[in-house]
Design a protein around this motif. Structure first.
Motif, PDB file in Angstrom:
ATOM      1  N   TRP A  66      -8.718   2.223  -1.588  1.00  0.00           N
ATOM      2  CA  TRP A  66      -7.651   2.943  -0.893  1.00  0.00           C
ATOM      3  C   TRP A  66      -7.884   4.452  -0.883  1.00  0.00           C
ATOM      4  O   TRP A  66      -7.379   5.150  -0.003  1.00  0.00           O
ATOM      5  CB  TRP A  66      -6.300   2.619  -1.539  1.00  0.00           C
ATOM      6  CG  TRP A  66      -5.679   1.352  -0.994  1.00  0.00           C
ATOM      7  CD1 TRP A  66      -6.033   0.688   0.129  1.00  0.00           C
ATOM      8  CD2 TRP A  66      -4.585   0.625  -1.570  1.00  0.00           C
ATOM      9  NE1 TRP A  66      -5.241  -0.424   0.306  1.00  0.00           N
ATOM     10  CE2 TRP A  66      -4.329  -0.481  -0.724  1.00  0.00           C
ATOM     11  CE3 TRP A  66      -3.804   0.801  -2.702  1.00  0.00           C
ATOM     12  CZ2 TRP A  66      -3.319  -1.401  -0.978  1.00  0.00           C
ATOM     13  CZ3 TRP A  66      -2.788  -0.124  -2.964  1.00  0.00           C
ATOM     14  CH2 TRP A  66      -2.553  -1.213  -2.107  1.00  0.00           C
ATOM     15  N   GLN A 114      -7.922   1.080  -6.175  1.00  0.00           N
ATOM     16  CA  GLN A 114      -7.825   2.536  -6.127  1.00  0.00           C
ATOM     17  C   GLN A 114      -9.027   3.133  -5.395  1.00  0.00           C
ATOM     18  O   GLN A 114      -8.893   4.054  -4.569  1.00  0.00           O
ATOM     19  CB  GLN A 114      -7.749   3.071  -7.553  1.00  0.00           C
ATOM     20  CG  GLN A 114      -7.381   4.532  -7.668  1.00  0.00           C
ATOM     21  CD  GLN A 114      -7.005   4.885  -9.100  1.00  0.00           C
ATOM     22  OE1 GLN A 114      -5.841   4.835  -9.466  1.00  0.00           O
ATOM     23  NE2 GLN A 114      -7.990   5.221  -9.910  1.00  0.00           N
ATOM     24  N   LYS A 134       0.828  -1.209   0.000  1.00  0.00           N
ATOM     25  CA  LYS A 134       0.000   0.000   0.000  1.00  0.00           C
ATOM     26  C   LYS A 134       0.862   1.259   0.000  1.00  0.00           C
ATOM     27  O   LYS A 134       0.619   2.195  -0.777  1.00  0.00           O
ATOM     28  CB  LYS A 134      -0.923  -0.005   1.218  1.00  0.00           C
ATOM     29  CG  LYS A 134      -1.874   1.172   1.267  1.00  0.00           C
ATOM     30  CD  LYS A 134      -2.806   1.101   2.473  1.00  0.00           C
ATOM     31  CE  LYS A 134      -3.839   2.229   2.441  1.00  0.00           C
ATOM     32  NZ  LYS A 134      -4.750   2.180   3.598  1.00  0.00           N
ATOM     33  N   ARG A 170       0.175   3.874 -12.853  1.00  0.00           N
ATOM     34  CA  ARG A 170      -0.308   2.970 -13.909  1.00  0.00           C
ATOM     35  C   ARG A 170       0.824   2.313 -14.685  1.00  0.00           C
ATOM     36  O   ARG A 170       0.573   1.433 -15.517  1.00  0.00           O
ATOM     37  CB  ARG A 170      -1.221   3.744 -14.881  1.00  0.00           C
ATOM     38  CG  ARG A 170      -2.489   4.308 -14.237  1.00  0.00           C
ATOM     39  CD  ARG A 170      -3.338   3.198 -13.611  1.00  0.00           C
ATOM     40  NE  ARG A 170      -4.547   3.694 -12.990  1.00  0.00           N
ATOM     41  CZ  ARG A 170      -5.777   3.510 -13.481  1.00  0.00           C
ATOM     42  NH1 ARG A 170      -5.948   2.853 -14.604  1.00  0.00           N
ATOM     43  NH2 ARG A 170      -6.823   3.962 -12.826  1.00  0.00           N
ATOM     44  N   PHE A 176      -2.115  -6.516 -11.133  1.00  0.00           N
ATOM     45  CA  PHE A 176      -1.875  -5.103 -11.398  1.00  0.00           C
ATOM     46  C   PHE A 176      -2.283  -4.748 -12.829  1.00  0.00           C
ATOM     47  O   PHE A 176      -1.442  -4.457 -13.676  1.00  0.00           O
ATOM     48  CB  PHE A 176      -0.407  -4.746 -11.152  1.00  0.00           C
ATOM     49  CG  PHE A 176      -0.175  -3.267 -11.038  1.00  0.00           C
ATOM     50  CD1 PHE A 176      -0.324  -2.621  -9.833  1.00  0.00           C
ATOM     51  CD2 PHE A 176       0.166  -2.515 -12.152  1.00  0.00           C
ATOM     52  CE1 PHE A 176      -0.133  -1.260  -9.725  1.00  0.00           C
ATOM     53  CE2 PHE A 176       0.359  -1.149 -12.063  1.00  0.00           C
ATOM     54  CZ  PHE A 176       0.206  -0.518 -10.842  1.00  0.00           C
ATOM     55  N   ILE A 200      -7.005  -2.648 -10.645  1.00  0.00           N
ATOM     56  CA  ILE A 200      -6.465  -1.329 -10.314  1.00  0.00           C
ATOM     57  C   ILE A 200      -7.596  -0.393  -9.906  1.00  0.00           C
ATOM     58  O   ILE A 200      -7.506   0.322  -8.895  1.00  0.00           O
ATOM     59  CB  ILE A 200      -5.668  -0.742 -11.501  1.00  0.00           C
ATOM     60  CG1 ILE A 200      -4.384  -1.545 -11.737  1.00  0.00           C
ATOM     61  CG2 ILE A 200      -5.336   0.720 -11.252  1.00  0.00           C
ATOM     62  CD1 ILE A 200      -3.523  -1.029 -12.866  1.00  0.00           C
ATOM     63  N   GLU A 233      -4.916   7.591  -6.076  1.00  0.00           N
ATOM     64  CA  GLU A 233      -4.594   7.103  -7.413  1.00  0.00           C
ATOM     65  C   GLU A 233      -3.354   6.234  -7.390  1.00  0.00           C
ATOM     66  O   GLU A 233      -2.357   6.562  -6.742  1.00  0.00           O
ATOM     67  CB  GLU A 233      -4.387   8.284  -8.359  1.00  0.00           C
ATOM     68  CG  GLU A 233      -4.230   7.871  -9.814  1.00  0.00           C
ATOM     69  CD  GLU A 233      -4.168   9.066 -10.752  1.00  0.00           C
ATOM     70  OE1 GLU A 233      -3.790   8.883 -11.928  1.00  0.00           O
ATOM     71  OE2 GLU A 233      -4.484  10.193 -10.290  1.00  0.00           O
ATOM     72  N   LEU A 234      -3.401   5.121  -8.098  1.00  0.00           N
ATOM     73  CA  LEU A 234      -2.267   4.209  -8.186  1.00  0.00           C
ATOM     74  C   LEU A 234      -1.424   4.537  -9.417  1.00  0.00           C
ATOM     75  O   LEU A 234      -1.963   5.002 -10.429  1.00  0.00           O
ATOM     76  CB  LEU A 234      -2.737   2.760  -8.284  1.00  0.00           C
ATOM     77  CG  LEU A 234      -3.024   2.016  -6.983  1.00  0.00           C
ATOM     78  CD1 LEU A 234      -4.166   2.660  -6.215  1.00  0.00           C
ATOM     79  CD2 LEU A 234      -3.343   0.542  -7.256  1.00  0.00           C
ATOM     80  N   ASN A 268       5.563   1.588  -8.406  1.00  0.00           N
ATOM     81  CA  ASN A 268       5.170   0.184  -8.542  1.00  0.00           C
ATOM     82  C   ASN A 268       6.398  -0.714  -8.566  1.00  0.00           C
ATOM     83  O   ASN A 268       6.318  -1.891  -8.908  1.00  0.00           O
ATOM     84  CB  ASN A 268       4.340  -0.018  -9.823  1.00  0.00           C
ATOM     85  CG  ASN A 268       3.616  -1.348  -9.844  1.00  0.00           C
ATOM     86  OD1 ASN A 268       3.189  -1.854  -8.812  1.00  0.00           O
ATOM     87  ND2 ASN A 268       3.484  -1.939 -11.019  1.00  0.00           N
ATOM     88  N   LEU A 313      -1.727  -6.846  -6.839  1.00  0.00           N
ATOM     89  CA  LEU A 313      -2.352  -5.952  -5.875  1.00  0.00           C
ATOM     90  C   LEU A 313      -3.073  -6.828  -4.855  1.00  0.00           C
ATOM     91  O   LEU A 313      -3.327  -8.015  -5.115  1.00  0.00           O
ATOM     92  CB  LEU A 313      -3.353  -5.026  -6.573  1.00  0.00           C
ATOM     93  CG  LEU A 313      -2.762  -3.913  -7.446  1.00  0.00           C
ATOM     94  CD1 LEU A 313      -3.855  -3.239  -8.252  1.00  0.00           C
ATOM     95  CD2 LEU A 313      -2.021  -2.892  -6.591  1.00  0.00           C
ATOM     96  N   ARG A 355       2.560   2.100  -3.411  1.00  0.00           N
ATOM     97  CA  ARG A 355       1.659   2.725  -4.376  1.00  0.00           C
ATOM     98  C   ARG A 355       1.236   4.123  -3.919  1.00  0.00           C
ATOM     99  O   ARG A 355       1.048   5.028  -4.740  1.00  0.00           O
ATOM    100  CB  ARG A 355       0.436   1.832  -4.577  1.00  0.00           C
ATOM    101  CG  ARG A 355       0.618   0.680  -5.596  1.00  0.00           C
ATOM    102  CD  ARG A 355       1.817  -0.201  -5.324  1.00  0.00           C
ATOM    103  NE  ARG A 355       2.022  -1.252  -6.287  1.00  0.00           N
ATOM    104  CZ  ARG A 355       1.876  -2.552  -6.014  1.00  0.00           C
ATOM    105  NH1 ARG A 355       1.514  -2.954  -4.793  1.00  0.00           N
ATOM    106  NH2 ARG A 355       2.113  -3.446  -6.945  1.00  0.00           N
TER     107      ARG A 355
END
Length: 783
Positions: A448, A445, A181, A454, A436, A441, A451-452, A189, A431, A184
């Motif tokens: 959580w 996202q 967590k 990409r 992923f 995603i 924004e993760l 990544n 993830l 990200r």
């Protein structure tokens, strides 16, 4: 997923069975074997300063050694207590005191004269440390100073220049999840873990073959299966408690088959200390050993299937479960066409086994009503590791050995925490609860609340190589944050790895002990953060075993080391310092809160939030994944995949080489001598016929070399497949090429081709072009 639930442990037979005895001589007197009583006494002595705490760890905690999942002294497979020397050897990591300050702050060159075993014995890291460029000693700093320094560096670099890595030394699911967590949250990544380096081909292959990335069965399924196959796995050495399961299986009439280049003594016979009969007289384990060439498993399995298809032509239904294949697989005709056109000469040459030996194995499986296939790094750590595992899946699918009792596919794990690492999202392809990409995603996202990234993260080998990129490159590694791990002793080409480590601006080592990697220089600073063990973690923690059992390990009363903190807590604290304006999104306020998040993010882990007491456990997915043959794939079927033979050309006089484990746990070495064959760390195992052809005798000095490096060793004659040699890991890593990764899963290649010379010949001709010519010959004639 399956509906059937695990039914719990079974009892061992009460009466002895002399047919399984190795010898009527009590305790294996006169034989080469481990001395368990002596080893146990030695470990008690090592822990004499903290025996009450050591006892509580053993009786209350979940084993932080292998991934069999022993909670306290009990597991879900067999009734009665279980204890092994692997767990006992690891015990001292939890009970030893802090490093003395005069040693901790000694001149760095003095520390560098120690190997990792000596460094480990110094004790635990008591407080945060820093060593800036040009400094010759570590200095003490506060937690605030250490984390603020790290946070400022992260703020100053591109997230693609930041990477995290987690090893497998008792790390809990909570820590893997927090790291996944936080990585990200910080925009990177680039996160990886030890499990992926060992078993990523297992997950990748099983996903493409049957739609799941974990063991489909239980250890309990070993007991009573018709055939139990160990493929490139020395479970007796790496997971000693498993010998009890093998004993129970033998008592039920199970045939145990080993497929390995080396006929490992510990898989043939073992003196199991917690079973009185076996402790006295030993137990014969393997019924047969198929000695394949290193890298020859795909050819061997193609040969087995070729026999099956031939048997089917004569008597339909004599080898293949057509009802299962028709209902639960696709690709049968394509696979049959691929296999039947292969030439026996090629299959024999590649596998190292005769057509007749392949027929024996084919017929054994053809008449078996059930079978469990178990494998480890002997299959995965190849440049064709994923294909190796898909071949194993092909065998299981053709015979219907899936989704029912006493059947299944099991990538056996070597460490107690690693099964959960990818399931928590701690690698660049995963993830929590998913992969992923795409919908996963978006799902993660949303849960959580941030924004993760990409972009695709790098595997750890590539990450380290990125440290050598030019300054202007956006992926040049500038901060490497590693929880445990010793890359100088686990990756190919150690000197290249040192260059990579020392080219990084800032390295953060979150660990419980020092190792040789911790002592490498950095361009700006090396920061060392003291971590708690799983038994010290406030609120306890969880780990996932090979068979998908999620165990709760409680916090155990006992001494605490200086300023050590829970690993998940350190990650959370760092994240809040890097992005204070978004600190409320980090969460991770307590171990119970972390488990609540895991349950929301990873559907398979629903229930983990309720684990809170000693002995609490549940199994995700039920007793058998793909129960009834129904696979979680788009079609609901498993895929039969044609696998091409890897090219294994080897000129006369050259050898395939691979590495093996001795008395060690991962890279932590506990003895210079292997108790099963009396080989020391610098012995090279050779077949007697190969040694004779080279005019070599037992104990003679040799040099093993190729274009990547050279290894000075002594000859140890052993029942090894001709044309192959084995050296210990990590000492033999100098022979392994860097930057060679399996194309599907990115695992490093740990096998290659070498030349073997008498030491006096090698050195006498070293100053001529002889050696260079031999290396050139190797490169042109061997892929």
């Amino acid at each position: 997923m399956g509906a059937t639930k695990h039914t719990g442990p079974v009892k061992l037979p009460g009466k002895p069975d002399p047919k399984l005895w190795v010898s009527a001589m009590p305790f294996g007197l006169g034989k080469i074997k481990p001395h368990h009583i002596r080893e146990t006494a030695k470990i008690v002595w090592q822990n004499r300063d903290n025996l009450p705490y050591a006892y509580r760890i053993l009786t209350q905690g979940v084993c932080d050694g292998c991934a069999l999942g022993v909670s306290g002294l009990y597991d879900q497979t067999l009734a009665g207590p279980h204890l092994c020397t692997t767990r006992l050897n690891v015990l001292r990591l939890n009970t030893m005191p802090a490093i003395e300050e005069k040693l901790l702050h000694a001149d760095i060159e003095e520390l560098r004269r120690m190997d990792s075993t000596e460094l480990r014995k110094l004790g635990r890291i008591p407080y945060p440390l820093i060593r800036r460029k040009g400094e010759t000693r570590f200095s003490r700093i506060s937690w605030d100073e250490a984390l603020d320094y790290t946070a400022r560096k992260i703020q100053a670099i591109d997230p693609k220049q930041l990477a995290f890595y987690l090893t497998a030394r008792g790390i809990t699911n909570e820590s893997y999840y927090a790291a996944a967590k936080v990585a990200r949250f910080l925009g990177t990544n680039n996160i990886d873990n030890a499990s992926r380096i060992c078993h990523s081909p297992s997950k990748t292959a099983l996903k493409r073959s049957i739609g799941v990335g974990a063991s489909t069965c239980n250890y309990k399924d070993w007991i009573g299966t018709d055939v139990l196959v160990f493929w490139g796995s020395v479970a007796a050495n790496n997971q000693p408690v498993s010998t009890k399961y093998m004993y129970a299986a033998k008592r039920k009439g199970t045939k145990i088959i080993v497929i390995n280049p080396y006929s490992e003594p510990s898989m043939e016979q073992y003196w199991i200390p917690s079973i009185a009969e076996s402790a006295l007289f030993g137990t014969k384990l393997a019924d047969d050993v198929y000695q394949v060439n290193i890298g020859g498993d795909i050819a061997f399995m193609n040969g087995v299937m070729k026999h099956w298809f031939a048997m089917e032509e004569q008597i339909p239904g004599s080898a293949i479960d057509h009802a299962f294949v028709q209902a639960h697989t696709n690709g049968f005709e394509t696979l049959r066409a691929h296999v039947t056109q292969q030439e026996w000469t090629t299959l024999e040459q590649s596998s190292g086994l005769t057509r007749e030996r392949m027929r024996e194995f084919a017929e054994l499986l053809a008449v078996a009503g059930s079978a469990v296939f178990v494998w480890s790094m002997g299959l995965t750590q190849h440049r064709h590791g994923t294909d190796n595992i898909s071949q194993v899946a092909n065998l299981a699918l053709l015979r219907g050995f899936l989704g029912r009792e006493h059947c299944g596919l099991m990538p056996i794990r070597g460490h107690s925490g690693v099964q959960g690492s990818g399931e928590m999202g701690a690698d660049p392809f995963s993830l929590p609860g998913g992969e992923f990409y795409g919908a996963d995603i978006e799902r993660v996202q949303q849960l959580w609340g941030f924004e993760l990234p990409r972009w695709q993260g790098d595997i750890v080998g590539v990450t380290l190589e990125n440290a050598l990129l030019p300054e202007e490159q956006e992926r040049k590694l500038r901060l490497f944050y590693t929880s445990g791990g010793n890359f100088l002793e686990t990756m190919p080409d150690p000197e290249f790895v040192r260059r990579c480590l020392e080219s990084i601006d800032v390295r953060v080592h979150q660990d419980i002990i020092l190792n040789t990697s911790t002592l490498a220089d950095a361009q700006e600073a090396v920061i060392v953060l003291p971590a708690m063990t799983r038994y010290e973690q406030p609120g306890g923690g969880t780990s996932t075993s090979t068979e998908r059992m999620v165990y709760f390990s409680p916090e155990i009363d006992g001494p605490r080391i200086g300023e050590a903190r829970a690993e998940w807590e350190i990650y959370a604290d760092l994240a809040r310092r890097v992005k204070p304006q978004a600190a409320q999104l980090v969460g991770l306020g307590s171990s119970q809160e972390v488990r609540g998040e895991i349950a929301r993010l990873a559907p398979n882990y629903e229930g983990v939030q309720h684990l809170k007491d000693r002995g609490d456990v549940f199994q995700w997915g039920g007793a058998w994944l793909c129960e009834g043959g129904h696979c979680p794939t788009p079609t609901g079927q498993g895929s039969l995949i044609p696998i091409e033979l890897p090219e294994l050309r080897k000129p006369e006089g050259h050898f395939y080489v691979t590495t093996r484990r001795g008395k060690q746990f991962n890279s932590m070495i506990y003895s210079e001598t292997d108790p099963f064959n009396e080989a020391d760390r610098y012995d090279a195992l050779l077949n007697e016929a190969d040694a004779r052809a080279l005019a070599l005798s037992e104990g003679e000095a040799i040099v093993i070399y190729n274009s990547y490096g050279s290894f000075h060793a002594r000859v140890k004659l052993a029942p090894l497949k001709e044309g192959n040699i084995e050296v210990h890991w990590p000492e033999g890593n100098v022979l392994i090429p860097k930057g060679v990764y399996e194309k599907y899963a990115g695992i490093p290649e740990y096998n290659t081709s070498v030349i073997v010379e008498k030491a006096d010949t090698y050195h006498a001709l070293k100053d001529t072009r002889y050696v260079e010519k031999r290396i050139q010959e190797l490169e042109t004639e061997v892929e």
